[in-house]
Design an enzyme around this catalytic site. Structure first.
Site, mmCIF file in Angstrom:
data_model
loop_
_atom_site.group_PDB
_atom_site.id
_atom_site.type_symbol
_atom_site.label_atom_id
_atom_site.label_comp_id
_atom_site.label_asym_id
_atom_site.label_seq_id
_atom_site.Cartn_x
_atom_site.Cartn_y
_atom_site.Cartn_z
ATOM 1 N N HIS A 1 0.813 -1.226 0.000
ATOM 2 C CA HIS A 1 0.000 0.000 0.000
ATOM 3 C C HIS A 1 0.840 1.266 0.000
ATOM 4 O O HIS A 1 0.320 2.352 -0.180
ATOM 5 C CB HIS A 1 -0.949 -0.023 1.204
ATOM 6 C CG HIS A 1 -1.674 -1.328 1.321
ATOM 7 N ND1 HIS A 1 -1.197 -2.366 2.096
ATOM 8 C CD2 HIS A 1 -2.794 -1.786 0.714
ATOM 9 C CE1 HIS A 1 -2.006 -3.418 1.971
ATOM 10 N NE2 HIS A 1 -2.981 -3.082 1.139
ATOM 11 N N GLU B 1 -2.775 3.390 2.332
ATOM 12 C CA GLU B 1 -2.359 3.953 1.041
ATOM 13 C C GLU B 1 -2.506 5.473 1.048
ATOM 14 O O GLU B 1 -1.625 6.207 0.576
ATOM 15 C CB GLU B 1 -3.201 3.342 -0.091
ATOM 16 C CG GLU B 1 -2.793 3.918 -1.442
ATOM 17 C CD GLU B 1 -3.706 3.513 -2.588
ATOM 18 O OE1 GLU B 1 -4.518 2.584 -2.443
ATOM 19 O OE2 GLU B 1 -3.599 4.159 -3.645
ATOM 20 N N THR C 1 -6.145 3.991 -5.074
ATOM 21 C CA THR C 1 -6.234 3.116 -6.247
ATOM 22 C C THR C 1 -7.423 2.151 -6.220
ATOM 23 O O THR C 1 -7.735 1.540 -7.240
ATOM 24 C CB THR C 1 -4.955 2.261 -6.364
ATOM 25 O OG1 THR C 1 -4.778 1.544 -5.139
ATOM 26 C CG2 THR C 1 -3.735 3.109 -6.653
ATOM 27 N N SER D 1 -10.045 -2.720 1.219
ATOM 28 C CA SER D 1 -10.893 -1.692 0.605
ATOM 29 C C SER D 1 -11.508 -2.189 -0.697
ATOM 30 O O SER D 1 -12.716 -2.090 -0.920
ATOM 31 C CB SER D 1 -10.049 -0.436 0.355
ATOM 32 O OG SER D 1 -10.711 0.455 -0.486
ATOM 33 N N SER E 1 -6.480 -9.007 -3.170
ATOM 34 C CA SER E 1 -5.510 -9.582 -2.230
ATOM 35 C C SER E 1 -5.839 -11.030 -1.851
ATOM 36 O O SER E 1 -5.289 -11.560 -0.881
ATOM 37 C CB SER E 1 -5.469 -8.716 -0.958
ATOM 38 O OG SER E 1 -6.779 -8.435 -0.500
#
Ligand code: 2E7
Ligand code: F3S
Length: 336
Positions: A99, A151, A189, A248, A292
């Site tokens: 991140h 991030e 992102t 996220s 992920s």
């Protein structure tokens, strides 16, 4: 968001989808692409190769990626996850997560004489560079993202005097800028593409000269996974998203599924979290997973649904991904 794939374009199905299905038969729609993106693949392999090369323990600041299974598996192999650099013994090896981190974190690691390997996703590094460049040109930078996410902390830390966080459309009214002719938005992102466009539209109502980022900050993987789930959601009684609660992009997939017409949608880390009651009266279950999430966890959900009579699994393909990132320089020779 010029590179987002239009929703009803490029969807391919397995050869005998739908047509051969007897009415009432249970089926699974499997989103493609789903799961690991190029940045996660690189970050996880970075930690694995660092372990191979240097031996345990190695330290990782924050979760290398936001997935419980990945973190637990690496912990079992001798990785120590820490919150901050001051928890790492002087001189030890520290990996920065996918991140990204602010310059202040690099400085504090250097001050402790830590050896570091940076597993920041190259697409996050690109946003850091944009932040630095527009700060140098003295722009007000409106960073759209979720408060407290690692991030966002890393990106904002590149130019703390120039960056303001805008956490969704409802935060727009609170924004103030110094010069309305020098304002740009950047973003995290992994946001919802649609919600971000709403936030940008609200910002532009207030600041008509607002500049767009030089290229999309919401990454290809985030966009592709949202397009795929949108394509299948209208046909789904239930969409199961595999992913962790602090991921996220995985949480966004649940929201996108519901927004696109899925009757219900839930986030699970593991198949065992699927409540059989969710399947009552359900004919079509969609499955996807965050960027992920290892594929083995999706397999677990497919196997569980098979036990409940969902034998027919049809891919819903909206894009093919081929991007691969090189490992960090320190480990490049180690890739097999
Ligand atoms: C790095 C970045 O680890 P994740 O679940 O992270 P998010 O940001 O979605 O919570 O997913 C992979 C990933 C996504 N973005 C890693 Cl910057
Ligand atoms: Fe990078 Fe996007 Fe994955 S920013 S880590 S490619 S979700």
């Amino acid at each position: 968001m010029s590179s987002a794939v239009p929703l009803n374009v490029g969807i391919t199905r397995s050869a005998d989808s739908g047509a051969s299905r007897a009415d009432g038969e249970k089926r699974v729609l499997l989103a493609e692409p789903r799961g690991y993106c190029a940045g996660v693949d690189r970050a996880v392999e970075t930690v694995e190769k660092a372990l191979e090369k240097h031996g345990a323990p190695i330290y990782v600041r924050k979760e290398i990626v936001h997935n419980r299974h990945v973190v637990e598996t690496l912990t079992d192999q001798g990785v120590v996850f820490v919150d901050e650099t001051d928890e790492v013994p002087e001189g030890a090896l520290l990996v920065f997560s996918a991140h990204g981190v602010s310059p202040a974190v690099h400085e504090s690691a250097a001050a402790r004489n830590l050896r570091t390997i940076d597993a920041t996703c190259p697409l996050v590094t690109k946003v850091h560079q944009e932040a630095k460049r527009f700060a140098r040109d003295d722009f007000d930078i409106l960073l759209i993202g979720h408060e407290g996410h690692e991030e966002v902390e890393g990106t904002a830390g590149e130019a703390p005097d120039h960056v303001q966080l805008v956490d969704g459309p409802d935060s727009v009214d609170a924004v103030t800028v110094r010069d309305e002719s020098k304002v740009i938005w950047l973003s995290q992102t992994t946001l919802s593409v649609d919600e971000t466009m709403q936030t940008v539209a609200r910002l532009r109502e207030r600041f008509p000269n607002l500049q767009d980022p030089p290229s999309d900050d919401i990454c290809y993987a985030t966009q592709n996974r949202q397009v795929a789930v949108k394509a299948m959601a209208p046909e789904c009684d239930l969409v199961i998203v595999v992913g962790s609660r602090n991921s996220s992009n995985s949480v966004r997939l649940v929201e996108v599924a519901l927004g696109a017409g899925a009757k219900a949608s839930y986030l699970v880390d593991y198949a065992r979290e699927v409540d059989p009651a969710w399947l009552d009266g359900v004919r079509t279950v969609g499955i996807t997973s965050g960027a992920s999430v290892p594929e083995i966890l999706v397999r677990g959900v497919i196997d569980l649904l098979d036990e409940h009579g969902f034998h027919d699994v049809q891919p819903v393909t909206t894009a093919n991904e081929t991007l691969v990132f090189a490992l960090p320089r320190e480990l490049r020779a180690a890739r097999t």
